[in-house]
Design a protein around this motif. Structure first.
Motif, PDB file in Angstrom:
ATOM      1  N   MET A 185       0.848  -1.199   0.000  1.00  0.00           N
ATOM      2  CA  MET A 185       0.000   0.000   0.000  1.00  0.00           C
ATOM      3  C   MET A 185       0.879   1.244   0.000  1.00  0.00           C
ATOM      4  O   MET A 185       1.743   1.379   0.859  1.00  0.00           O
ATOM      5  N   GLU A 186       0.681   2.120  -0.963  1.00  0.00           N
ATOM      6  CA  GLU A 186       1.505   3.314  -1.096  1.00  0.00           C
ATOM      7  C   GLU A 186       0.880   4.486  -0.347  1.00  0.00           C
ATOM      8  O   GLU A 186      -0.095   5.079  -0.784  1.00  0.00           O
ATOM      9  N   LEU A 187       1.437   4.791   0.818  1.00  0.00           N
ATOM     10  CA  LEU A 187       1.058   5.964   1.583  1.00  0.00           C
ATOM     11  C   LEU A 187       2.351   6.652   2.004  1.00  0.00           C
ATOM     12  O   LEU A 187       3.342   5.993   2.310  1.00  0.00           O
ATOM     13  N   LYS A 188       2.339   7.979   2.023  1.00  0.00           N
ATOM     14  CA  LYS A 188       3.566   8.740   2.247  1.00  0.00           C
ATOM     15  C   LYS A 188       4.190   8.416   3.603  1.00  0.00           C
ATOM     16  O   LYS A 188       3.552   8.559   4.642  1.00  0.00           O
ATOM     17  N   LYS A 189       5.449   7.953   3.578  1.00  0.00           N
ATOM     18  CA  LYS A 189       6.231   7.649   4.778  1.00  0.00           C
ATOM     19  C   LYS A 189       5.553   6.612   5.670  1.00  0.00           C
ATOM     20  O   LYS A 189       5.637   6.684   6.896  1.00  0.00           O
ATOM     21  N   ILE A 190       4.888   5.630   5.084  1.00  0.00           N
ATOM     22  CA  ILE A 190       4.281   4.562   5.863  1.00  0.00           C
ATOM     23  C   ILE A 190       5.384   3.656   6.416  1.00  0.00           C
ATOM     24  O   ILE A 190       6.422   3.448   5.779  1.00  0.00           O
ATOM     25  N   ASN A 191       5.166   3.155   7.605  1.00  0.00           N
ATOM     26  CA  ASN A 191       6.125   2.241   8.228  1.00  0.00           C
ATOM     27  C   ASN A 191       6.318   1.006   7.343  1.00  0.00           C
ATOM     28  O   ASN A 191       5.348   0.378   6.942  1.00  0.00           O
ATOM     29  N   PRO A 192       7.566   0.654   7.015  1.00  0.00           N
ATOM     30  CA  PRO A 192       7.820  -0.478   6.108  1.00  0.00           C
ATOM     31  C   PRO A 192       7.235  -1.805   6.590  1.00  0.00           C
ATOM     32  O   PRO A 192       6.731  -2.588   5.787  1.00  0.00           O
ATOM     33  N   ASN A 193       7.289  -2.064   7.891  1.00  0.00           N
ATOM     34  CA  ASN A 193       6.729  -3.310   8.422  1.00  0.00           C
ATOM     35  C   ASN A 193       5.206  -3.326   8.298  1.00  0.00           C
ATOM     36  O   ASN A 193       4.613  -4.368   7.995  1.00  0.00           O
ATOM     37  N   LEU A 194       4.583  -2.180   8.539  1.00  0.00           N
ATOM     38  CA  LEU A 194       3.136  -2.074   8.366  1.00  0.00           C
ATOM     39  C   LEU A 194       2.768  -2.269   6.900  1.00  0.00           C
ATOM     40  O   LEU A 194       1.809  -2.988   6.572  1.00  0.00           O
ATOM     41  N   LYS A 195       3.531  -1.654   6.018  1.00  0.00           N
ATOM     42  CA  LYS A 195       3.283  -1.800   4.583  1.00  0.00           C
ATOM     43  C   LYS A 195       3.358  -3.264   4.173  1.00  0.00           C
ATOM     44  O   LYS A 195       2.514  -3.755   3.418  1.00  0.00           O
ATOM     45  N   GLN A 196       4.349  -3.988   4.685  1.00  0.00           N
ATOM     46  CA  GLN A 196       4.493  -5.396   4.359  1.00  0.00           C
ATOM     47  C   GLN A 196       3.302  -6.207   4.861  1.00  0.00           C
ATOM     48  O   GLN A 196       2.774  -7.077   4.151  1.00  0.00           O
ATOM     49  N   ALA A 197       2.838  -5.914   6.079  1.00  0.00           N
ATOM     50  CA  ALA A 197       1.683  -6.627   6.633  1.00  0.00           C
ATOM     51  C   ALA A 197       0.420  -6.352   5.822  1.00  0.00           C
ATOM     52  O   ALA A 197      -0.392  -7.258   5.589  1.00  0.00           O
ATOM     53  N   LEU A 198       0.258  -5.110   5.371  1.00  0.00           N
ATOM     54  CA  LEU A 198      -0.894  -4.760   4.539  1.00  0.00           C
ATOM     55  C   LEU A 198      -0.869  -5.549   3.234  1.00  0.00           C
ATOM     56  O   LEU A 198      -1.886  -6.114   2.819  1.00  0.00           O
ATOM     57  N   ILE A 199       0.299  -5.614   2.602  1.00  0.00           N
ATOM     58  CA  ILE A 199       0.424  -6.354   1.341  1.00  0.00           C
ATOM     59  C   ILE A 199       0.113  -7.828   1.547  1.00  0.00           C
ATOM     60  O   ILE A 199      -0.598  -8.448   0.752  1.00  0.00           O
ATOM     61  N   GLU A 200       0.624  -8.395   2.627  1.00  0.00           N
ATOM     62  CA  GLU A 200       0.396  -9.809   2.902  1.00  0.00           C
ATOM     63  C   GLU A 200      -1.073 -10.129   3.164  1.00  0.00           C
ATOM     64  O   GLU A 200      -1.505 -11.272   3.001  1.00  0.00           O
ATOM     65  N   ASN A 201      -1.830  -9.111   3.561  1.00  0.00           N
ATOM     66  CA  ASN A 201      -3.266  -9.288   3.787  1.00  0.00           C
ATOM     67  C   ASN A 201      -4.101  -8.787   2.609  1.00  0.00           C
ATOM     68  O   ASN A 201      -5.297  -8.540   2.738  1.00  0.00           O
ATOM     69  N   GLY A 202      -3.451  -8.624   1.448  1.00  0.00           N
ATOM     70  CA  GLY A 202      -4.163  -8.277   0.231  1.00  0.00           C
ATOM     71  C   GLY A 202      -4.492  -6.813   0.074  1.00  0.00           C
ATOM     72  O   GLY A 202      -5.252  -6.432  -0.824  1.00  0.00           O
ATOM     73  N   LEU A 203      -3.935  -5.961   0.942  1.00  0.00           N
ATOM     74  CA  LEU A 203      -4.208  -4.526   0.870  1.00  0.00           C
ATOM     75  C   LEU A 203      -3.031  -3.836   0.188  1.00  0.00           C
ATOM     76  O   LEU A 203      -2.148  -3.270   0.829  1.00  0.00           O
ATOM     77  N   THR A 204      -3.033  -3.913  -1.129  1.00  0.00           N
ATOM     78  CA  THR A 204      -1.894  -3.408  -1.899  1.00  0.00           C
ATOM     79  C   THR A 204      -2.057  -1.960  -2.335  1.00  0.00           C
ATOM     80  O   THR A 204      -1.071  -1.284  -2.645  1.00  0.00           O
ATOM     81  N   GLU A 205      -3.291  -1.461  -2.349  1.00  0.00           N
ATOM     82  CA  GLU A 205      -3.537  -0.081  -2.757  1.00  0.00           C
ATOM     83  C   GLU A 205      -4.456   0.606  -1.761  1.00  0.00           C
ATOM     84  O   GLU A 205      -5.459   0.034  -1.330  1.00  0.00           O
TER      85      GLU A 205
END
Length: 206
Positions: A1-21
């Motif tokens: 998920m592309e959000l400005k300065k999002i925490n990398p670990n949070l971004k990875q968890a979002l992607i793994e749960n299908g929240l890519t955008e």
């Protein structure tokens, strides 16, 4: 998920749960919530409000700290408590954030003991949260972010007085209302307890 300065670990968890955008709600509100400003956020049912709450709190808190609760989230009922706690565990699986949920059907003594041991995020129904804090003497001034989910439904059920009372017990915090409709009660309470809140109104189709 592309959000400005999002925490990398949070971004990875979002992607793994299908929240890519990020959807419009998440993209539009992320910077404001991150800044610490108060806000009223209106969006239709099933538009991602719960996910928005969870990802923003994980972003803000990042990791376990101290013994006192730092995020307080008021929700409508037991089912919503369970739903949100489950989502926190999914999206926070790369953090050590401590999450706990309380509701009217839970054991009060157990809840008090668990809270006193230390946690970061407390989710609960307004009446149960109010009872726990008023009888156990927990310090509300450690709350850094105070969220009311489904504010329109809670206030329709006359929970606005309880929410106001809890809010007044916190000297300084970020206050957020998430709602499907901006009702008169939502507007009135926002004016009473928030400091120059931002107002977000999403299109129904979102």
């Amino acid at each position: 998920m592309e959000l400005k300065k999002i925490n990398p670990n949070l971004k990875q968890a979002l992607i793994e749960n299908g929240l890519t955008e990020a959807n419009e709600l998440q993209a539009e509100t992320f910077s404001t919530i991150k800044s610490g400003a108060d806000a009223v956020i209106q969006s239709a049912e099933a538009s991602g409000k719960t996910t928005t709450i969870v990802l923003n709190i994980i972003q803000k808190l990042e990791k376990a700290a101290d013994e006192s609760t730092r995020a307080l989230i008021l929700v409508q009922d037991k089912d919503k408590v369970i739903e949100m706690a489950t989502l926190f565990r999914k999206l926070g699986n790369y953090t050590d954030l401590r999450v706990f949920g309380v509701h009217e059907k839970g054991d009060t003594d157990f809840d008090k003991n668990h809270i006193s041991l230390g946690l970061d995020i407390l989710i609960g129904t307004p009446e149960k949260i109010n009872m726990l804090f008023s009888t156990a003497g927990f310090n509300l001034n450690t709350i850094k972010i105070f969220v009311v989910d489904d504010a329109d439904k809670l206030f329709k059920s006359r929970m606005d007085a309880v929410v106001q009372r809890l809010s007044m017990s916190i000297e300084k915090t970020q206050r957020l209302f998430f709602t499907s409709d901006i009702t008169e009660k939502v507007e009135i309470l926002a004016e009473k307890i928030m400091i120059e809140p931002f107002w977000f109104e999403m299109d129904d189709e979102e």
